[in-house]
Design a protein around this motif. Structure first.
Motif, PDB file in Angstrom:
ATOM      1  N   UNK A 182       0.411  -1.135  -0.178  1.00  0.00           N
ATOM      2  CA  UNK A 182       0.328   0.186   0.086  1.00  0.00           C
ATOM      3  C   UNK A 182       0.903   0.880  -0.130  1.00  0.00           C
ATOM      4  N   UNK A 183       1.832   1.103   0.809  1.00  0.00           N
ATOM      5  CA  UNK A 183       2.868   2.085   0.966  1.00  0.00           C
ATOM      6  C   UNK A 183       3.242   2.249  -0.060  1.00  0.00           C
ATOM      7  N   UNK A 184       3.826   1.678  -1.354  1.00  0.00           N
ATOM      8  CA  UNK A 184       4.546   1.457  -2.363  1.00  0.00           C
ATOM      9  C   UNK A 184       3.264   2.378  -3.763  1.00  0.00           C
ATOM     10  N   UNK A 185       2.055   2.450  -2.850  1.00  0.00           N
ATOM     11  CA  UNK A 185       1.792   3.420  -4.278  1.00  0.00           C
ATOM     12  C   UNK A 185       1.096   5.124  -3.409  1.00  0.00           C
ATOM     13  N   UNK A 186       0.527   5.766  -4.405  1.00  0.00           N
ATOM     14  CA  UNK A 186       0.372   6.910  -4.345  1.00  0.00           C
ATOM     15  C   UNK A 186      -0.303   7.875  -4.051  1.00  0.00           C
ATOM     16  N   UNK A 187      -0.559   8.317  -2.238  1.00  0.00           N
ATOM     17  CA  UNK A 187      -1.631   8.418  -2.259  1.00  0.00           C
ATOM     18  C   UNK A 187      -1.224   9.855  -1.699  1.00  0.00           C
ATOM     19  N   UNK A 210       8.686   5.018   9.845  1.00  0.00           N
ATOM     20  CA  UNK A 210       8.546   3.810   8.818  1.00  0.00           C
ATOM     21  C   UNK A 210       7.822   4.486   7.939  1.00  0.00           C
ATOM     22  N   UNK A 211       6.480   4.945   8.130  1.00  0.00           N
ATOM     23  CA  UNK A 211       5.153   5.111   7.214  1.00  0.00           C
ATOM     24  C   UNK A 211       5.503   7.144   6.936  1.00  0.00           C
ATOM     25  N   UNK A 212       6.335   7.403   8.040  1.00  0.00           N
ATOM     26  CA  UNK A 212       6.329   9.009   7.370  1.00  0.00           C
ATOM     27  C   UNK A 212       7.997   8.844   6.303  1.00  0.00           C
ATOM     28  N   UNK A 213       8.704   8.208   6.563  1.00  0.00           N
ATOM     29  CA  UNK A 213       9.908   7.783   5.822  1.00  0.00           C
ATOM     30  C   UNK A 213       9.570   7.691   4.428  1.00  0.00           C
ATOM     31  N   UNK A 214       8.619   6.671   4.289  1.00  0.00           N
ATOM     32  CA  UNK A 214       8.220   6.527   3.028  1.00  0.00           C
ATOM     33  C   UNK A 214       7.412   6.750   2.755  1.00  0.00           C
ATOM     34  N   UNK A 215       6.908   8.479   3.079  1.00  0.00           N
ATOM     35  CA  UNK A 215       5.483   8.809   2.512  1.00  0.00           C
ATOM     36  C   UNK A 215       6.237   9.884   2.329  1.00  0.00           C
ATOM     37  N   UNK A 216       7.687  10.523   2.221  1.00  0.00           N
ATOM     38  CA  UNK A 216       8.401  11.272   1.942  1.00  0.00           C
ATOM     39  C   UNK A 216       8.913  11.525   0.843  1.00  0.00           C
ATOM     40  N   UNK A 217       9.263  10.150   0.249  1.00  0.00           N
ATOM     41  CA  UNK A 217       9.632  10.152  -1.101  1.00  0.00           C
ATOM     42  C   UNK A 217       9.163  10.057  -1.892  1.00  0.00           C
ATOM     43  N   UNK A 218       7.455  10.315  -2.003  1.00  0.00           N
ATOM     44  CA  UNK A 218       6.584  10.667  -2.916  1.00  0.00           C
ATOM     45  C   UNK A 218       5.887  12.332  -2.488  1.00  0.00           C
TER      46      UNK A 218
END
Length: 518
Positions: free
Chosen positions: A187-192, A206-214
């Motif tokens: 799910x986190x691989x998708x763009x939200x 972890x979620x904040x780091x992943x979200x920062x990528x997009x």
């Protein structure tokens, strides 16, 4: 009745689900208020229709009794939907921009509330209905499409939530994804357009780091080592009853309950006796056999709590018994002698209540700052000057004075953390705002072109006119002292006031005809 086993969503299906919801959002289907209200109303009745299943699921997942499950889970969600439905039209209206100078008001500045887009809501296990449906309701109200990811640690509730959503809501707009680490990672691989997460700080990181990528915005509702502070002037009986309630609700699995209590050494013995009295009052036939006391959610969390208890160097004053087979931990009060005790350095998230004696309020504030400078909740007990001082000198996401997390039980009061305890807020109107973009808009009429000539090149001779229209004059001197008088108002034509701005604007407007730009 029986609840079927939780089936995880195939990982390969997740991109397709996300694409479907993004595509729907771009058709603008979710924007009209009639659509939003219809979805919310259908969700309300679906929750009502599945109420018995939700009660059973809460019992299976958390050992939660009917009263507690109804109060903090089901009724909370249904009341939230009704409240949002009643207020949504008002919330959706454009807002006039506040404190706008007269000159700027001519372009009709306003704030529009637009949906963010396609959003992801990741729920928690301790209140698996409330903490999952709450933000999801906000996402629907704000006009988004949304994916709900319930906690796999409350699997029975997760199954019922999926039934509720899929039986009531438009499948092109809303979906439920079930799973654990692999499914969440996909799910986190998708763009939200927004990720809303409730849970631990470690996973939130972890979620904040992943979200920062997009560059995806996030709202994080995390835990916190929340302090209660009891002065010698507090009502000790009330402090004992209220804090005990805060630590026995949901068997202490509450992110905003006190993690430890700093108490004036002088009143510690009385407080412990009042705790014993309150415990007997709450559970007259014993805690373990009471239908009103829940269980730890699973063996992993029970083992973690048992290790924290065993590692503590504190002296057990009340309770201490455990039963792994029943995932039971008795409400346990301990006296510890250091902020480095295991029950203070870690968030217990269970019915464990360490007490640390302090010499005075200054001592308590200093220790609380060292333990965690930005907890999710703060609970001072004492006189008004004492509790005001605590609120002034300690930060927190929220606070309840002379009580246990009352601020977190009011559904229309914005709820959220600060610093390490989270970012963003929701509940009531804050839920709508959480999933909306406040879009600033102006509309400049054609007749203003003559006035706007001052902004166009060539600029020679125009700066003085522009400043006459827009410059605000200070009402303070170089030492920071306020100065004001009618003489000054007349000499500056009321700088900063609407009347003065109007006068200056008229002067400039007329001046442009008398002395037209070159």
């Amino acid at each position: 009745m029986g609840i079927p086993a939780l089936d995880y969503t195939p990982v390969d299906d997740i991109p397709t689900i996300a694409k479907r919801l993004r595509t729907t959002f771009n058709t603008h289907k979710t924007r009209p208020i009639d659509f939003r209200l219809a979805q919310l109303r259908k969700l309300y009745w679906s929750v009502k229709d599945h109420e018995a299943e939700l009660l059973e699921a809460n019992k299976l997942d958390l050992g939660r009794g009917t009263f507690e499950a109804s109060l903090v889970e089901i009724d909370w969600a249904t009341n939230d939907i009704v409240f949002v439905c009643k207020k949504l039209a008002k919330w959706m209206k454009d807002e006039k921009a506040p404190d706008i100078p007269f000159a700027n008001s001519l372009v009709s500045p306003r704030i529009r509330k637009d949906p963010l887009g396609c959003v992801l809501v990741i729920g928690a296990y301790n209140f698996p209905v409330n903490l999952t449906l709450g933000p999801f309701i906000g996402a629907i109200a704000a006009g988004n499409t949304a994916v709900m990811k319930p906690s796999e640690n409350a699997p029975n509730v997760a199954v019922v939530l999926q039934k509720i959503v899929e039986s009531a809501l438009d499948p092109s707009c809303f979906a439920v994804v079930q799973g654990a680490v692999a499914e969440t990672s996909k799910l986190l691989d998708e763009k939200w357009d927004k990720i809303f997460y409730t849970g631990s700080a470690s996973v939130g990181t972890i979620i904040a780091k992943k979200a920062a990528e997009t560059l995806t915005p996030v709202t994080l509702e995390l835990g916190g080592r929340n302090p209660a502070i009891i002065t010698k002037n507090a009502d000790i009986r009330l402090a004992a009853r209220r804090l005990l309630w805060g630590k026995t609700l949901n068997a202490g699995q509450v992110c905003i309950s006190q993690n430890y209590t700093l108490i004036d050494r002088e009143v510690l013995p009385v407080f412990v006796e009042e705790m014993k009295t309150a415990l007997k009052s709450f559970y007259p036939n014993g805690v373990k056999t009471s239908p009103d006391f829940g269980r730890i959610v699973n063996n992993k969390q029970w083992t973690r709590l048992k290790k924290l208890l065993d590692a503590s160097k504190g002296q057990i004053l009340i309770g201490g018994s455990t039963d792994e087979k029943e995932l039971y931990i008795e409400p346990t009060v301990l006296q510890v002698d250091s902020i480095h005790d295991s029950l203070i350095t870690e968030e217990s998230f269970g019915p464990l209540m360490p007490l640390l004696p302090v010499t005075d309020l200054s001592h308590a504030i200093r220790l609380a700052t060292e333990v965690h400078p930005t907890p999710l909740g703060l609970y001072p007990f004492g006189t008004k000057p004492e509790t005001d001082r605590v609120l002034r000198e300690l930060r927190s996401g929220g606070a309840s004075v002379n009580d246990a997390f009352t601020h977190g039980t009011i559904p229309t009061l914005a709820f959220g953390g600060v610093g390490d305890s989270g970012q963003g807020a929701y509940r009531g109107k804050a839920s709508f705002d959480c999933f909306s973009h406040r879009r600033s808009i102006t509309s400049t009429p054609g007749w203003m072109e003559r006035l706007l000539d001052v902004r166009y090149p060539p600029y020679e001779g125009k700066l003085a006119k522009l400043r006459m229209m827009s410059e605000l004059k200070p009402d303070f001197d170089r030492e920071g002292r306020v100065r004001f008088g009618w003489v000054r108002w007349l000499t500056t034509l009321g700088a900063g006031s609407k009347t003065g701005a109007l006068v200056r604007y008229v002067v400039v407007f007329l001046g442009m005809f008398v002395f037209p730009p070159p």
